[in-house]
Design an enzyme around this catalytic site. Sequence first.
Site, mmCIF file in Angstrom:
data_model
loop_
_atom_site.group_PDB
_atom_site.id
_atom_site.type_symbol
_atom_site.label_atom_id
_atom_site.label_comp_id
_atom_site.label_asym_id
_atom_site.label_seq_id
_atom_site.Cartn_x
_atom_site.Cartn_y
_atom_site.Cartn_z
ATOM 1 N N ASP A 9 69.361 28.241 41.022
ATOM 2 C CA ASP A 9 70.995 28.004 41.683
ATOM 3 C C ASP A 9 70.163 27.737 43.214
ATOM 4 O OD1 ASP A 9 73.330 29.014 43.211
ATOM 5 O OD2 ASP A 9 72.317 31.090 43.931
ATOM 6 N N SER A 10 70.998 27.322 44.501
ATOM 7 C CA SER A 10 70.672 26.912 45.302
ATOM 8 C C SER A 10 70.150 27.924 46.167
ATOM 9 C CB SER A 10 72.533 26.409 45.828
ATOM 10 O OG SER A 10 72.748 27.663 45.990
ATOM 11 N N CYS A 72 74.997 28.854 39.436
ATOM 12 C CA CYS A 72 75.613 28.128 40.801
ATOM 13 C C CYS A 72 77.265 28.137 40.553
ATOM 14 C CB CYS A 72 75.070 27.558 40.702
ATOM 15 S SG CYS A 72 74.876 26.979 42.571
ATOM 16 N N GLU A 150 71.483 33.759 52.579
ATOM 17 C CA GLU A 150 69.923 33.603 52.347
ATOM 18 C C GLU A 150 69.105 33.697 53.538
ATOM 19 O OE1 GLU A 150 68.646 31.314 50.105
ATOM 20 O OE2 GLU A 150 70.596 31.810 48.712
ATOM 21 N N CYS A 182 81.040 32.692 43.441
ATOM 22 C CA CYS A 182 80.596 32.168 44.240
ATOM 23 C C CYS A 182 79.185 32.952 43.620
ATOM 24 C CB CYS A 182 80.066 32.080 45.727
ATOM 25 S SG CYS A 182 78.524 32.103 46.098
ATOM 26 N N HIS A 184 76.303 33.922 45.063
ATOM 27 C CA HIS A 184 76.376 34.749 46.052
ATOM 28 C C HIS A 184 76.610 35.887 46.360
ATOM 29 C CE1 HIS A 184 73.628 31.748 46.670
ATOM 30 N NE2 HIS A 184 73.315 32.389 47.795
#
Length: 261
Positions: A9-10, A72, A150, A182, A184
């Site tokens: 994932d990012s 992601c 993040e 997403c 996240h």
Amino acid sequence: MKQPIGFFDSGIGGTSIWKEVIKILPNENTIYLADSINAPYGEKSNDEIIALSVKNTEFLISKGCKLIVVACNTATTNSIDFLRKNYTIPFIGIEPAIKPAALFSKTGAIGILATKGTLTSKLFEKTTYEYTKNITTIKQDGEGLVALIENGKLGSKELDKLLTIYLKPMLQFNIDHLVLGCTHYPYLIPQIKKIIGNNITIIDSGEAVARQTKTVLEKFNLCSNSLTTGNHQLYSNTQTNVLTEILSDVLVNFSVEKLNF
Ligand code: DGL
């Protein structure tokens, strides 16, 4: 097959998927790569996202992964076709669960919160076209949300403020489903509920992706035949504290390592 399942994932968001996978496949070994140094992917071009996805894939293949979960939405919607064409191992992707939301909507209006990279992708356009012909879709770019998560800002006032700006207008359209596009965003559910209440169904795709991962492993005869619980190695290419923090509810053993990548 003891080879690990790879995830990328990012950043730390894909752990929402990883957690679902290890729940239903407890004996599998896993490797998770958080490319946090390059987050957010959602603000990058299609070419940039493909290049990062290739880099992440190469890393996971070098670690011997037998299957890769692209944990992601932004990387999936922009690069999964490319990855499937260029590598022989199976890839599992994740994209916003528009289909069930549209299917079960009674008000005929659904909200979709996703990154710009996902909302502008061809795959997203195709899925929306296919499943929402008679449905009003309120699409919202969640700009800034990934960066705050993040940076360890879960539960913060800044996040509350952004979420209120993004979600309040959807209520005027009488949406009855909110799709989290997403990986996240599942970590924002308690904050989201404070804004939209409990009557709107929130849909994320974590469990569906985990089931699909199991199905594909079985189909290709790739399941682990180990009788003991799997080993889990997670890597981040920034400070590891935010990743470790988000794993505080994980009951199995795992290790987190900083990577220069
Ligand atoms: N977790 C990623 C996704 O599912 C976040 C993308 C980003 O870094 O912007 O889309």
